[in-house]
Design a protein around this motif. Structure first.
Motif, PDB file in Angstrom:
ATOM      1  N   TRP A 107       0.775  -1.309  -0.183  1.00  0.00           N
ATOM      2  CA  TRP A 107       0.047  -0.014   0.139  1.00  0.00           C
ATOM      3  C   TRP A 107       0.875   1.309  -0.053  1.00  0.00           C
ATOM      4  CZ3 TRP A 107      -0.894   4.461   3.003  1.00  0.00           C
ATOM      5  CH2 TRP A 107      -2.269   5.163   2.631  1.00  0.00           C
ATOM      6  N   ARG A 108       1.775   1.433   0.982  1.00  0.00           N
ATOM      7  CA  ARG A 108       2.531   2.376   1.028  1.00  0.00           C
ATOM      8  C   ARG A 108       3.456   2.690  -0.317  1.00  0.00           C
ATOM      9  NH1 ARG A 108       7.731   4.151   3.056  1.00  0.00           N
ATOM     10  NH2 ARG A 108       7.409   6.255   4.100  1.00  0.00           N
ATOM     11  N   GLU A 109       4.110   1.697  -0.796  1.00  0.00           N
ATOM     12  CA  GLU A 109       4.920   1.785  -2.188  1.00  0.00           C
ATOM     13  C   GLU A 109       3.745   2.220  -3.169  1.00  0.00           C
ATOM     14  OE1 GLU A 109       8.320   1.040  -2.334  1.00  0.00           O
ATOM     15  OE2 GLU A 109       7.798   1.273  -0.216  1.00  0.00           O
ATOM     16  N   LYS A 110       2.599   1.828  -3.288  1.00  0.00           N
ATOM     17  CA  LYS A 110       1.626   2.207  -4.446  1.00  0.00           C
ATOM     18  C   LYS A 110       1.361   3.787  -4.018  1.00  0.00           C
ATOM     19  CE  LYS A 110       0.526  -1.177  -7.268  1.00  0.00           C
ATOM     20  NZ  LYS A 110       0.675  -1.033  -8.599  1.00  0.00           N
ATOM     21  N   GLN A 111       1.365   4.155  -2.869  1.00  0.00           N
ATOM     22  CA  GLN A 111       0.759   5.355  -2.373  1.00  0.00           C
ATOM     23  C   GLN A 111       1.990   6.255  -3.016  1.00  0.00           C
ATOM     24  OE1 GLN A 111       1.278   6.363   1.703  1.00  0.00           O
ATOM     25  NE2 GLN A 111      -0.341   8.070   1.770  1.00  0.00           N
ATOM     26  N   TYR A 112       3.156   6.165  -3.092  1.00  0.00           N
ATOM     27  CA  TYR A 112       4.495   6.766  -3.567  1.00  0.00           C
ATOM     28  C   TYR A 112       4.817   6.583  -4.882  1.00  0.00           C
ATOM     29  CZ  TYR A 112       4.986   8.940   1.071  1.00  0.00           C
ATOM     30  OH  TYR A 112       4.920   9.390   2.377  1.00  0.00           O
ATOM     31  N   ASP A 113       3.952   5.642  -5.803  1.00  0.00           N
ATOM     32  CA  ASP A 113       4.174   5.371  -6.953  1.00  0.00           C
ATOM     33  C   ASP A 113       5.502   4.896  -7.183  1.00  0.00           C
ATOM     34  OD1 ASP A 113       3.531   5.375  -9.715  1.00  0.00           O
ATOM     35  OD2 ASP A 113       4.252   6.977 -10.135  1.00  0.00           O
ATOM     36  N   LEU A 114       5.787   3.700  -6.290  1.00  0.00           N
ATOM     37  CA  LEU A 114       7.269   2.976  -6.261  1.00  0.00           C
ATOM     38  C   LEU A 114       7.055   1.580  -6.402  1.00  0.00           C
ATOM     39  CD1 LEU A 114       9.042   5.062  -3.407  1.00  0.00           C
ATOM     40  CD2 LEU A 114       9.444   5.389  -6.024  1.00  0.00           C
ATOM     41  N   LEU A 115       5.945   1.320  -7.022  1.00  0.00           N
ATOM     42  CA  LEU A 115       5.583  -0.361  -7.091  1.00  0.00           C
ATOM     43  C   LEU A 115       4.691  -0.385  -8.233  1.00  0.00           C
ATOM     44  CD1 LEU A 115       5.791  -3.165  -6.095  1.00  0.00           C
ATOM     45  CD2 LEU A 115       3.797  -2.831  -4.614  1.00  0.00           C
ATOM     46  N   ASP A 116       5.109  -1.160  -9.287  1.00  0.00           N
ATOM     47  CA  ASP A 116       4.327  -1.293 -10.565  1.00  0.00           C
ATOM     48  C   ASP A 116       3.521  -2.727 -10.422  1.00  0.00           C
ATOM     49  OD1 ASP A 116       5.134   1.099 -11.694  1.00  0.00           O
ATOM     50  OD2 ASP A 116       6.881   0.022 -12.636  1.00  0.00           O
ATOM     51  N   LEU A 117       3.863  -3.605  -9.607  1.00  0.00           N
ATOM     52  CA  LEU A 117       2.984  -4.794  -9.394  1.00  0.00           C
ATOM     53  C   LEU A 117       1.573  -4.611  -8.900  1.00  0.00           C
ATOM     54  CD1 LEU A 117       5.883  -7.217  -7.685  1.00  0.00           C
ATOM     55  CD2 LEU A 117       5.139  -7.232 -10.111  1.00  0.00           C
ATOM     56  N   GLY A 118       0.651  -5.471  -9.383  1.00  0.00           N
ATOM     57  CA  GLY A 118      -0.894  -5.612  -9.001  1.00  0.00           C
ATOM     58  C   GLY A 118      -0.569  -6.239  -7.487  1.00  0.00           C
ATOM     59  N   PHE A 119      -1.705  -6.217  -6.760  1.00  0.00           N
ATOM     60  CA  PHE A 119      -1.757  -6.914  -5.521  1.00  0.00           C
ATOM     61  C   PHE A 119      -1.317  -8.509  -5.609  1.00  0.00           C
ATOM     62  CE2 PHE A 119      -3.722  -9.214  -1.826  1.00  0.00           C
ATOM     63  CZ  PHE A 119      -3.094  -8.422  -0.796  1.00  0.00           C
ATOM     64  N   GLY A 120      -2.205  -9.188  -6.578  1.00  0.00           N
ATOM     65  CA  GLY A 120      -1.929 -10.540  -6.863  1.00  0.00           C
ATOM     66  C   GLY A 120      -0.411 -10.931  -7.109  1.00  0.00           C
ATOM     67  N   ALA A 121       0.171 -10.065  -8.128  1.00  0.00           N
ATOM     68  CA  ALA A 121       1.570 -10.508  -8.282  1.00  0.00           C
ATOM     69  C   ALA A 121       2.667 -10.118  -7.078  1.00  0.00           C
ATOM     70  CB  ALA A 121       1.948  -9.744  -9.529  1.00  0.00           C
ATOM     71  N   TRP A 122       2.326  -9.073  -6.360  1.00  0.00           N
ATOM     72  CA  TRP A 122       3.015  -8.781  -4.969  1.00  0.00           C
ATOM     73  C   TRP A 122       2.760  -9.755  -4.143  1.00  0.00           C
ATOM     74  CZ3 TRP A 122       1.284  -8.052  -0.185  1.00  0.00           C
ATOM     75  CH2 TRP A 122       2.268  -7.597   1.005  1.00  0.00           C
ATOM     76  N   LEU A 123       1.758 -10.338  -3.779  1.00  0.00           N
ATOM     77  CA  LEU A 123       1.434 -11.435  -2.915  1.00  0.00           C
ATOM     78  C   LEU A 123       2.194 -12.714  -3.330  1.00  0.00           C
ATOM     79  CD1 LEU A 123       0.091 -11.848  -0.151  1.00  0.00           C
ATOM     80  CD2 LEU A 123      -1.893 -12.685  -1.578  1.00  0.00           C
ATOM     81  N   GLY A 124       2.227 -12.806  -4.738  1.00  0.00           N
ATOM     82  CA  GLY A 124       2.684 -14.059  -5.169  1.00  0.00           C
ATOM     83  C   GLY A 124       4.245 -13.977  -4.674  1.00  0.00           C
ATOM     84  N   GLU A 125       4.980 -12.811  -4.924  1.00  0.00           N
ATOM     85  CA  GLU A 125       6.464 -12.708  -4.671  1.00  0.00           C
ATOM     86  C   GLU A 125       6.662 -12.954  -3.324  1.00  0.00           C
ATOM     87  OE1 GLU A 125       8.226  -9.530  -6.132  1.00  0.00           O
ATOM     88  OE2 GLU A 125       8.350 -10.071  -7.921  1.00  0.00           O
ATOM     89  N   GLN A 126       5.614 -12.200  -2.335  1.00  0.00           N
ATOM     90  CA  GLN A 126       5.916 -12.410  -0.863  1.00  0.00           C
ATOM     91  C   GLN A 126       5.866 -13.821  -0.310  1.00  0.00           C
ATOM     92  OE1 GLN A 126       6.540  -9.650   1.018  1.00  0.00           O
ATOM     93  NE2 GLN A 126       6.734  -8.984  -1.210  1.00  0.00           N
ATOM     94  N   MET A 127       5.031 -14.851  -1.292  1.00  0.00           N
ATOM     95  CA  MET A 127       4.786 -15.920  -0.683  1.00  0.00           C
ATOM     96  C   MET A 127       6.131 -17.086  -1.291  1.00  0.00           C
ATOM     97  SD  MET A 127       1.978 -16.500   0.596  1.00  0.00           S
ATOM     98  CE  MET A 127       2.324 -14.918   1.665  1.00  0.00           C
ATOM     99  N   ILE A 128       6.597 -16.292  -2.533  1.00  0.00           N
ATOM    100  CA  ILE A 128       7.865 -17.245  -2.686  1.00  0.00           C
ATOM    101  C   ILE A 128       9.115 -16.989  -1.651  1.00  0.00           C
ATOM    102  CG2 ILE A 128       9.825 -17.113  -4.155  1.00  0.00           C
ATOM    103  CD1 ILE A 128       7.936 -16.475  -6.361  1.00  0.00           C
ATOM    104  N   GLY A 129       8.991 -15.513  -1.280  1.00  0.00           N
ATOM    105  CA  GLY A 129       9.976 -15.378  -0.034  1.00  0.00           C
ATOM    106  C   GLY A 129       9.622 -16.051   1.237  1.00  0.00           C
TER     107      GLY A 129
END
Length: 414
Positions: A107-129
């Protein structure tokens, strides 16, 4: 030649040249950059408080005891009991921390326009981590607890050694096995730019057989490059943003900086210095944890430090220590970044390219912090210091240097 350079340096105003760059970031863009980075100071504190709260909840409701008891029913050996306790602890901790992770990482990264991933893709990377953590983490914890059982007084020293071995192994394997889970790495294309980088590397006896480009633009638009790995896996990587958003002069300047990390052996020395800080933390925990368990262990269902149910106790204490040690960790990195900056300026001889690259990092780093602020919170030299160093190098090494006024809007280039 020396006299000519000295005369040129005397006529070149380093402060004015520095200001010409710094003043290109003004108004809302400067305020946004400062707000994002300064907000990160509070994230260190609140992140620690949330971590401590999660550990306290796991202890208060005797979840750690339940994890251990389940492990004792499933396994006969101590190693298996500790492994399962650590695994369940990490899973529950990740679930409890998920709202905070979503806020800080998405949310914060999106707020500052510093993330291009959608929530699903972001969550997917978190699950990999998380999956990587669940494979590696419980094994490390189980080994350290085996050390605690065998050496209850000096476990912190042996535990530091175990941690060092794992840091080295993970550092060696990460470029080959872990990083490709998040990004695709391809050899940098042949051409004049690669030839220039290779020639720069060869001039300093730096192997340049492995120069990789990775597709980080799918995650964000920040420029980045790094040296990773140890021994046979060591490699230099730059992201596609650096290639697509910057000039040849900037790319060469950044790669000169990365060659500096390699030539100066920063990967190994940084690991050893950080390991020393970690060792100090384990030593303090070895003193404080038994005292805390003696007072509250009966309420939590924790017998002693060697009991796997004490994992949240050690984690709680380490969380507080790592927060307090933030300046130590940051200064280890920042000193090496300063050294790589100096090396890169000599290797690339592109002071304006390095200054422009430093300015681009102001998208997410405060440009002009105070001295104490930089000392405590900055892992890299500030943009102001990097630009000034570049202009000083230009004054000292370039014949008839001129103040360059960057074109308006160059920081917005995609």
């Amino acid at each position: 030649m020396f006299d000519l350079l000295a005369a040129s340096a005397a006529s070149f105003d380093v402060e004015a040249a520095t200001r010409a760059y710094l003043d290109t970031l003004q108004g809302p863009a400067r305020a946004k950059s400062d707000a994002y980075f300064e907000g990160g100071y509070w994230l260190i504190l609140f992140g620690t408080l949330i971590g401590v709260l999660i550990d306290w909840l796991i202890l208060r409701f005797r979840m750690a005891r339940a994890f251990r008891d389940l492990g004792e029913r499933w396994f006969k050996r101590r190693f298996g009991v500790t492994w399962l306790t650590a695994l369940l602890y990490l899973v529950v901790g990740a679930v409890l921390a998920l709202p905070w992770s979503i806020y800080t990482g998405y949310w914060r990264e999106k707020q500052y326009d510093l993330l291009d991933l959608g929530f699903g893709a972001w969550l997917g990377e978190q699950m990999i981590g998380l999956a990587i953590s669940l494979v590696i983490g419980p094994i490390i914890v189980a080994i350290i607890y085996a050390v605690i059982a065998r050496a209850p007084r000096s476990w912190w020293l042996w535990g530091t050694g175990v941690t060092g071995v794992f840091l080295f192994v993970l550092g060696m394997l990460a470029p080959v096995f872990l990083s490709p889970l998040f990004n695709e790495y391809t050899e940098m294309e042949e051409g004049p730019l690669r030839d220039r980088i290779v020639a720069m590397a060869q001039a300093y006896d730096v192997p340049a057989d492995n120069i990789y480009v990775f597709d980080q633009s799918k995650q964000h638009k920040r420029i980045s490059a790094n040296v990773s790995g140890f021994g046979p896996t060591i490699r230099i990587s730059l992201n596609d943003n650096l290639l697509e958003r910057t000039s040849e002069e900037e790319i060469v300047a950044v790669m000169g900086h990365e060659l500096g990390h390699y030539k100066l052996g920063h990967g190994l020395t940084r690991t050893l210095m950080m390991l020393a800080v970690i060792g100090l933390g384990l030593f303090l925990v070895s003193i404080l944890a038994p005292k805390l368990i003696a007072r509250k262990g009966a309420d939590w269902g924790v017998k002693d430090v060697a009991d796997p149910a004490s994992i949240p106790v050690l984690s709680l204490l380490l969380s507080i220590y790592f927060m307090l040690a933030t300046p130590l960790f940051n200064n280890i990195t920042r000193v090496q970044e300063n050294e790589a900056d100096a090396f890169g300026l000599e290797a690339a001889q592109e002071p304006d390219g390095f200054a422009r690259a430093a300015m681009r990092l102001s998208e997410y780093r405060k440009l002009e912090p105070g001295d104490l602020e930089e000392f405590i919170f900055f892992t890299h030299p500030s943009g102001e210091n990097r630009v000034r160093r570049s202009m000083q190098w230009k004054a000292d090494n370039v014949e008839n240097p001129q103040i360059e006024t960057p074109p308006e809007g160059y920081l917005d280039a995609e």
